[in-house]
Scaffold this motif. Structure first.
Motif, PDB file in Angstrom:
ATOM      1  N   GLY A  58     -13.149   4.124  84.368  1.00 21.94           N
ATOM      2  CA  GLY A  58     -13.373   4.461  85.929  1.00 21.94           C
ATOM      3  C   GLY A  58     -11.842   4.489  86.578  1.00 21.94           C
ATOM      4  N   VAL A  59     -10.788   4.805  85.844  1.00 19.69           N
ATOM      5  CA  VAL A  59      -9.420   5.395  86.219  1.00 19.69           C
ATOM      6  C   VAL A  59      -9.373   6.544  86.655  1.00 19.69           C
ATOM      7  CG1 VAL A  59      -7.089   5.196  85.792  1.00 19.69           C
ATOM      8  CG2 VAL A  59      -8.498   3.308  84.287  1.00 19.69           C
ATOM      9  N   ARG A  60      -8.951   6.717  87.944  1.00 18.61           N
ATOM     10  CA  ARG A  60      -9.077   8.216  88.431  1.00 18.61           C
ATOM     11  C   ARG A  60      -7.997   9.042  87.684  1.00 18.61           C
ATOM     12  NH1 ARG A  60      -7.809   7.177  93.149  1.00 18.61           N
ATOM     13  NH2 ARG A  60      -5.861   8.292  93.507  1.00 18.61           N
ATOM     14  N   ASP A  61      -8.387  10.106  87.377  1.00 20.44           N
ATOM     15  CA  ASP A  61      -7.937  11.257  86.565  1.00 20.44           C
ATOM     16  C   ASP A  61      -6.660  11.418  87.191  1.00 20.44           C
ATOM     17  OD1 ASP A  61      -7.043  12.839  84.454  1.00 20.44           O
ATOM     18  OD2 ASP A  61      -9.052  13.987  84.389  1.00 20.44           O
ATOM     19  N   GLY A  62      -5.572  11.480  86.590  1.00 23.52           N
ATOM     20  CA  GLY A  62      -4.183  11.878  87.128  1.00 23.52           C
ATOM     21  C   GLY A  62      -3.458  10.963  87.935  1.00 23.52           C
ATOM     22  N   THR A  63      -3.813   9.492  87.923  1.00 28.51           N
ATOM     23  CA  THR A  63      -3.340   8.357  88.469  1.00 28.51           C
ATOM     24  C   THR A  63      -2.435   7.773  87.527  1.00 28.51           C
ATOM     25  OG1 THR A  63      -4.969   6.909  88.068  1.00 28.51           O
ATOM     26  CG2 THR A  63      -5.128   7.986  90.348  1.00 28.51           C
ATOM     27  N   TRP A  64      -2.496   7.969  86.329  1.00 27.26           N
ATOM     28  CA  TRP A  64      -1.629   7.402  85.284  1.00 27.26           C
ATOM     29  C   TRP A  64      -0.547   8.436  85.044  1.00 27.26           C
ATOM     30  CZ3 TRP A  64      -6.741   8.610  83.772  1.00 27.26           C
ATOM     31  CH2 TRP A  64      -6.975   9.471  83.182  1.00 27.26           C
ATOM     32  N   SER A  65       0.532   7.950  84.477  1.00 29.46           N
ATOM     33  CA  SER A  65       1.676   8.851  84.160  1.00 29.46           C
ATOM     34  C   SER A  65       2.117   8.742  82.736  1.00 29.46           C
ATOM     35  CB  SER A  65       2.772   8.441  84.944  1.00 29.46           C
ATOM     36  OG  SER A  65       3.452   7.254  84.712  1.00 29.46           O
ATOM     37  N   ILE A  66       2.559   9.717  82.076  1.00 26.08           N
ATOM     38  CA  ILE A  66       2.497   9.790  80.592  1.00 26.08           C
ATOM     39  C   ILE A  66       4.125  10.137  80.504  1.00 26.08           C
ATOM     40  CG2 ILE A  66       2.214  11.048  78.215  1.00 26.08           C
ATOM     41  CD1 ILE A  66      -0.345  11.738  79.804  1.00 26.08           C
TER      42      ILE A  66
END
Length: 653
Positions: free
Chosen positions: A575-583
């Motif tokens: 359920g983590v919104r796509d694009g909210t995490w950083s790589i």
């Protein structure tokens, strides 16, 4: 004649073909037990989710196996996106199943893993597989042969209104296994463990081949009753200590329902029983949940001993002192378990250490302070273990030669001399060496930084090796002289039980690994034979995930692009919104902070460490490959090899 490498050379394997081409990547191939276990695990997951009270397994006279459960029954309707019956997709598609749905109200909040191959592998490696589903007042059947549909899904009868469940019968295909004979004792142990971990669920096994009466297991007392039965005849030092704790809705770090159940006992002698499970899956190789149990017991015991001032002077308590005479059964529930490999022998989820450790320490603290007399008895045993360990280490020290060479100046040594615990990291570069020195556990971890690339020692004479400073320092640091495969070197001077090659996760780092492996294989082969050489696997990517509701922000580490892709898929399912995490991509070990290097690469509980040993080709085959790769006069062979294998290389340009 030169081989052609064109667009037509690339073959795309579809459906279950990858499994049949390379079965060893998906299951054990010694015997069919694991593909049967996949079906049993599905039945157990239904019981774990609160559905089903009886699992029946039958070994037929023709070698086929039937697994019956009274769960909800696999859905038989059409999948909204794929347009095919769901039960057909489950048995014919890799990465298809109900266990990917981790949203609130998903079919399986806790299950045996998310590799997504499961019963599709069972189907792929069976000559025939038949499925019967009781659901919604009807009975449906379908059948496969060699993984392909031969009898499409069809209703066959009306079922009693309240009857539901699934029956799977499979005929393992002998051509995929070393032995087609199912190891009945191992199957019996597996089924008994399911009953242990599912109190109130009856498990039945019928062996038609043997003609014996059916065996049944039903444990009302769960783990406690099982460990008591396993330790019959062993005199326990203190009564069994058990506990159970799971995270609630408001927990800061873990999802609702995550936690563990455990029972532990101590005895001065006799057999030690140790079994662990994650979401009902046996983990015979242990993993991070066992590390959490050890950590929690150790911290609670250490606090109790300090509180009562029981520790003699000069003795330092270690986790193995508490754990040495402990028997336990541990059952962890982890929302999204990450296992080492498809056969799920070892849990790798890093958060499981904190999860289990925190709950166990709290419960053990309470037990010790409520049973002070038992606690002091246990403390005496633990202190005796620590004293015996110290005496053993001192005996080893006395046997050492007095003429020890002066250790290299750049070696940052560890404090203990216990070779069963010590390890040295051969680290690429001074900057990475600095992070490793600050991040290590100085009690048992040493660091030896290497400047530049080590000499290719394949064709270097032994008496010329020490002309190279790096090789000289490695030999002196580990305490073993160079030798050949036919020699019998003196390994009593070995200073480190684990010699770990730690280099960047890029092409240059791989080159340094190969050069060091060449050195050890050519000039220190007995260390490889004895299992002393390892390769550390630092991550290539870090994924920063923002906070979700009450779940705090977290950092996830991935070894390579494949693991990164799997992690992103898992975050979307969570359920983590796509694009909210950083790589972030690590350019090298020097970019990691000491804390990151410790957590990902050096901490024994959470790191990935590969043991180095000879492959299937044995010594002769390995020598030929090294000769071709490292020999000065083998350029033509190397070119031919590159032309043949070049498409397999993952080149970081």
């Amino acid at each position: 004649m030169a081989t052609r490498y064109t667009e037509e050379s690339i073959r795309v394997l579809k459906g279950l073909e990858p499994v049949r081409q390379r079965p060893g990547m998906y299951t054990r191939t010694e015997n069919p037990l694991h593909i049967v276990q996949e079906v049993i695990d599905n039945a157990a997951d239904e019981a774990l989710a609160g559905y089903g009270k009886h699992i029946q397994v039958t070994l037929h006279g023709d070698g086929s196996i039937t697994v019956d459960d009274d769960g909800r029954g696999i859905p038989v309707g059409l999948h909204p996106e794929e347009g095919a019956p769901v039960v057909e997709l489950v048995f014919t598609r890799l990465h298809a199943g109900g266990k990917f749905d981790k949203q609130s109200g998903g079919a399986y909040a806790f299950s045996g893993g998310l590799h997504g191959v499961g019963v599709s592998v069972t189907n792929a490696l069976s000559s025939r597989l038949e499925v019967t589903v009781w659901r919604d007042g009807g009975v449906h059947t379908l059948a496969f042969a060699g993984g392909e549909m031969v009898q499409p899904l069809a209703p066959v009868a009306n079922a009693p209104r309240r009857k539901s469940g699934t029956r799977v019968r499979c005929w393992p295909d002998p051509k995929y296994f070393d032995s087609a004979v199912l190891p009945v004792p191992e199957l019996v142990r597996l089924l008994r463990s399911k009953a242990v971990l599912l109190p109130g669920v009856k498990v039945t096994f019928r062996n038609e081949k043997a003609g014996n009466a059916p065996q049944e297991w039903l444990y009302a007392d769960g783990l406690r009753g099982y460990l008591s039965e396993a330790l019959v005849g062993t005199e326990l030092l203190v009564p069994l200590v058990d506990g159970e704790q799971y995270a609630g809705k408001d927990h800061d770090s873990f999802s609702e329902g995550e936690g563990a159940q455990w029972v532990v006992s101590w005895a001065t002698d006799g057999t030690v029983v140790r079994e662990s499970y994650v979401n009902l899956i046996p983990t015979p190789a242990g993993g991070t949940h066992e590390a959490g149990l050890r950590d929690g017991l150790f911290n609670a015991m250490k606090t109790f001993i300090e509180l009562h001032n029981l520790m003699p002077k000069g003795i330092k308590l270690l986790p193995e002192d508490v754990f040495a005479r402990a028997s336990f059964v541990l059952s962890a529930k982890v929302l999204d378990p990450q296992f080492q490999g498809q056969i799920k022998e070892r849990l790798n989820s890093r958060d499981a250490v904190r999860l289990v450790s925190g709950f166990v320490k709290t419960a053990m603290d309470l037990w010790l302070n409520s049973h002070v007399d038992h606690g002091k008895k246990l403390a005496e045993l633990v202190i005796r273990q620590a004293q015996a360990r110290v005496r053993t280490a001192q005996k080893v020290e006395k046997r050492k030669s007095s003429g020890v060479a002066v250790l290299p100046g750049k070696l940052t040594d560890c404090e203990t001399d216990d070779v069963s615990r010590t390890e040295v990291f051969l680290v690429e570069g001074d900057s990475a060496g600095g992070s490793a020195k600050m991040g290590r556990d100085k009690e048992f971890q040493a660091v030896l930084p290497l400047r530049g690339k080590v000499l290719n020692a394949w064709e270097v004479d032994r008496d010329r090796l020490f002309a190279n400073n790096e090789i000289h320092d490695i030999s002196v640091a580990i305490g073993v002289d160079p030798h050949g495969p036919a020699d019998t070197p003196d390994l009593s001077g070995l200073r480190y039980g684990r010699i770990c090659i730690l280099s960047d996760a890029d092409v240059d780092g791989s080159h340094i690994q190969v050069l060091l492996l060449t050195l050890f294989y050519r000039h220190f082969p007995k260390l490889i034979e004895a299992g002393n050489v390892f390769v550390a696997r630092p991550p290539l990517f870090r994924v920063d995930v923002p906070a979700q509701g009450k779940r705090p922000a977290r950092k996830l580490y991935c070894l390579d692009e494949g693991e990164l892709e799997a992690t992103e898929d898992r975050l979307r399912k969570d359920g983590v919104r796509d694009g909210t995490w950083s790589i972030s991509r690590f350019k090298g070990l020097g970019e990691m902070s000491p804390e990151q290097l410790w957590e990902t690469t050096m901490n024994p509980d959470t790191r990935r460490l590969l043991p180095v040993h000879l492959g299937e080709a044995g010594a002769d085959g390995t020598t030929k490959v090294f000769e071709m790769l490292m020999g000065k006069g083998e350029a033509a062979q190397r070119r031919a090899w590159l032309e043949e294998k070049g498409d397999l290389a993952d080149v970081d340009i």
